[in-house]
Structures are given as C-alpha cells and as structure tokens.
Design a protein around this motif. Structure first.
Motif, short mmCIF file in Angstrom:
data_model
loop_
_atom_site.label_atom_id
_atom_site.label_comp_id
_atom_site.label_asym_id
_atom_site.label_seq_id
_atom_site.Cartn_x
_atom_site.Cartn_y
_atom_site.Cartn_z
N VAL A 7 -13.98 -39.92 -67.28
CA VAL A 7 -13.62 -39.07 -68.42
C VAL A 7 -12.81 -39.88 -69.42
CG1 VAL A 7 -12.29 -37.04 -69.12
CG2 VAL A 7 -13.69 -36.95 -67.04
N ALA A 8 -11.87 -40.64 -68.93
CA ALA A 8 -11.04 -41.47 -69.81
C ALA A 8 -11.90 -42.49 -70.55
CB ALA A 8 -9.95 -42.17 -69.00
N ILE A 9 -12.85 -43.09 -69.86
CA ILE A 9 -13.75 -44.06 -70.49
C ILE A 9 -14.56 -43.39 -71.60
CG2 ILE A 9 -15.82 -45.47 -70.10
CD1 ILE A 9 -14.60 -46.07 -67.29
N GLY A 10 -15.02 -42.18 -71.36
CA GLY A 10 -15.76 -41.44 -72.38
C GLY A 10 -14.92 -41.16 -73.61
N HIS A 11 -13.67 -40.80 -73.39
CA HIS A 11 -12.77 -40.53 -74.53
C HIS A 11 -12.46 -41.82 -75.30
CE1 HIS A 11 -12.10 -36.28 -74.13
NE2 HIS A 11 -11.89 -36.43 -72.83
N ASN A 17 -16.09 -45.11 -81.51
CA ASN A 17 -17.42 -44.92 -82.10
C ASN A 17 -17.30 -44.61 -83.59
OD1 ASN A 17 -19.97 -44.07 -82.87
ND2 ASN A 17 -20.33 -42.91 -80.99
N PRO A 18 -17.88 -45.44 -84.47
CA PRO A 18 -17.77 -45.19 -85.91
C PRO A 18 -18.51 -43.94 -86.37
CG PRO A 18 -19.21 -47.06 -85.48
CD PRO A 18 -18.62 -46.65 -84.16
N ARG A 19 -19.42 -43.42 -85.57
CA ARG A 19 -20.19 -42.23 -85.95
C ARG A 19 -19.52 -40.92 -85.53
NH1 ARG A 19 -26.50 -43.81 -84.90
NH2 ARG A 19 -26.49 -45.69 -86.20
N THR A 20 -18.41 -41.03 -84.83
CA THR A 20 -17.71 -39.85 -84.35
C THR A 20 -16.76 -39.33 -85.43
OG1 THR A 20 -17.78 -40.76 -82.12
CG2 THR A 20 -16.25 -38.98 -82.49
N GLU A 22 -13.48 -37.61 -87.23
CA GLU A 22 -12.05 -37.78 -87.01
C GLU A 22 -11.49 -36.68 -86.12
OE1 GLU A 22 -9.81 -40.23 -87.55
OE2 GLU A 22 -11.60 -41.34 -88.13
N GLN A 23 -12.05 -35.50 -86.24
CA GLN A 23 -11.60 -34.38 -85.41
C GLN A 23 -11.87 -34.69 -83.93
OE1 GLN A 23 -13.54 -30.68 -86.31
NE2 GLN A 23 -12.24 -29.50 -84.93
N ALA A 24 -13.05 -35.22 -83.63
CA ALA A 24 -13.38 -35.57 -82.25
C ALA A 24 -12.49 -36.71 -81.75
CB ALA A 24 -14.85 -35.95 -82.14
N LYS A 25 -12.25 -37.69 -82.62
CA LYS A 25 -11.38 -38.80 -82.24
C LYS A 25 -9.96 -38.32 -81.94
CE LYS A 25 -13.94 -42.36 -84.70
NZ LYS A 25 -13.92 -43.45 -85.67
N ASP A 26 -9.46 -37.43 -82.79
CA ASP A 26 -8.12 -36.88 -82.56
C ASP A 26 -8.05 -36.13 -81.24
OD1 ASP A 26 -7.17 -37.94 -84.92
OD2 ASP A 26 -7.44 -36.08 -86.07
N HIS A 27 -9.11 -35.36 -80.97
CA HIS A 27 -9.16 -34.62 -79.70
C HIS A 27 -9.13 -35.59 -78.52
CE1 HIS A 27 -10.26 -31.79 -76.59
NE2 HIS A 27 -11.27 -32.59 -76.27
N SER A 28 -9.93 -36.65 -78.59
CA SER A 28 -9.97 -37.62 -77.49
C SER A 28 -8.63 -38.32 -77.31
CB SER A 28 -11.07 -38.65 -77.73
OG SER A 28 -12.33 -38.06 -77.53
N ARG A 29 -7.99 -38.66 -78.41
CA ARG A 29 -6.65 -39.27 -78.31
C ARG A 29 -5.67 -38.33 -77.61
NH1 ARG A 29 -7.77 -40.58 -83.87
NH2 ARG A 29 -8.45 -42.74 -84.00
N LYS A 30 -5.74 -37.07 -78.00
CA LYS A 30 -4.83 -36.08 -77.42
C LYS A 30 -5.09 -35.92 -75.92
CE LYS A 30 -3.16 -31.39 -78.14
NZ LYS A 30 -3.26 -30.18 -78.94
N VAL A 31 -6.37 -35.84 -75.55
CA VAL A 31 -6.71 -35.69 -74.13
C VAL A 31 -6.22 -36.91 -73.34
CG1 VAL A 31 -8.64 -35.61 -72.49
CG2 VAL A 31 -8.67 -34.17 -74.53
N LEU A 32 -6.46 -38.10 -73.88
CA LEU A 32 -6.01 -39.31 -73.18
C LEU A 32 -4.50 -39.33 -73.01
CD1 LEU A 32 -8.30 -42.09 -74.68
CD2 LEU A 32 -8.26 -41.28 -72.32
N GLU A 33 -3.81 -38.96 -74.07
CA GLU A 33 -2.34 -38.99 -74.01
C GLU A 33 -1.79 -37.96 -73.04
OE1 GLU A 33 -1.04 -38.50 -78.02
OE2 GLU A 33 -1.75 -40.47 -78.62
#
Length: 85
Positions: A7-11, A17-20, A22-33
C-alpha cells in the motif's frame, strides 16, 4: 488482507506520477504520513540493521585476514568472502 508495504509503495508511486492529480497526490501524502508512518519507520530500521550486520561481518573477516593466529587457509577463505561482498 493487503500488505501495508505494498500500500505504501502504491502511494509513493502516486506521489511521483506526473499524470496524477494534485488532489490524489495530497491524499497519498496524507495516508503515508498518518497510516503508514510506523510501518515505513520499521522498514527503514530493518534496512539499517541489515547494513550494520554486513558491516560487522566484513569487519570480522578483515580482522581474520590480519590476525597472525589465523591459519593461511582460513585467511584465504576470509579474503574470498570479502571479495564476494
């Protein structure tokens, strides 16, 4: 059950990923943190310990090579193991 490391690797992949969006990137950062901080920390500690063990083994082999009480046969074995590392 999903492996937390996967899961962490996916986030992490989502973040880079440049095609993702910003909302998805922010979500992934939050989940990882929030959710995977402990697991990531544990994985880093395991990696550090593995490297420490390799360093200690190499140190022991180097000591054997320079120790006058070690037979020439064992010194050669230690040299070969060091080269393989």
């Amino acid at each position: 059950m999903t492996d937390p490391a996967n899961v962490a690797i996916g986030h992490k992949a989502t973040i880079t990923n440049p095609r993702t969006s910003e909302q998805a990137k922010d979500h992934s950062r939050k989940v990882l943190e929030e959710e995977h901080r402990d697991k990531l920390y544990e994985m880093q500690n395991e990696e550090i310990e593995a490297n420490k063990n390799k360093t200690r083994v190499a140190g022991g082999l180097k000591a054997a090579v320079s120790n006058p009480l070690v037979s020439e046969e064992k010194k050669e074995e230690a040299k070969k193991k060091l080269e393989e590392m």
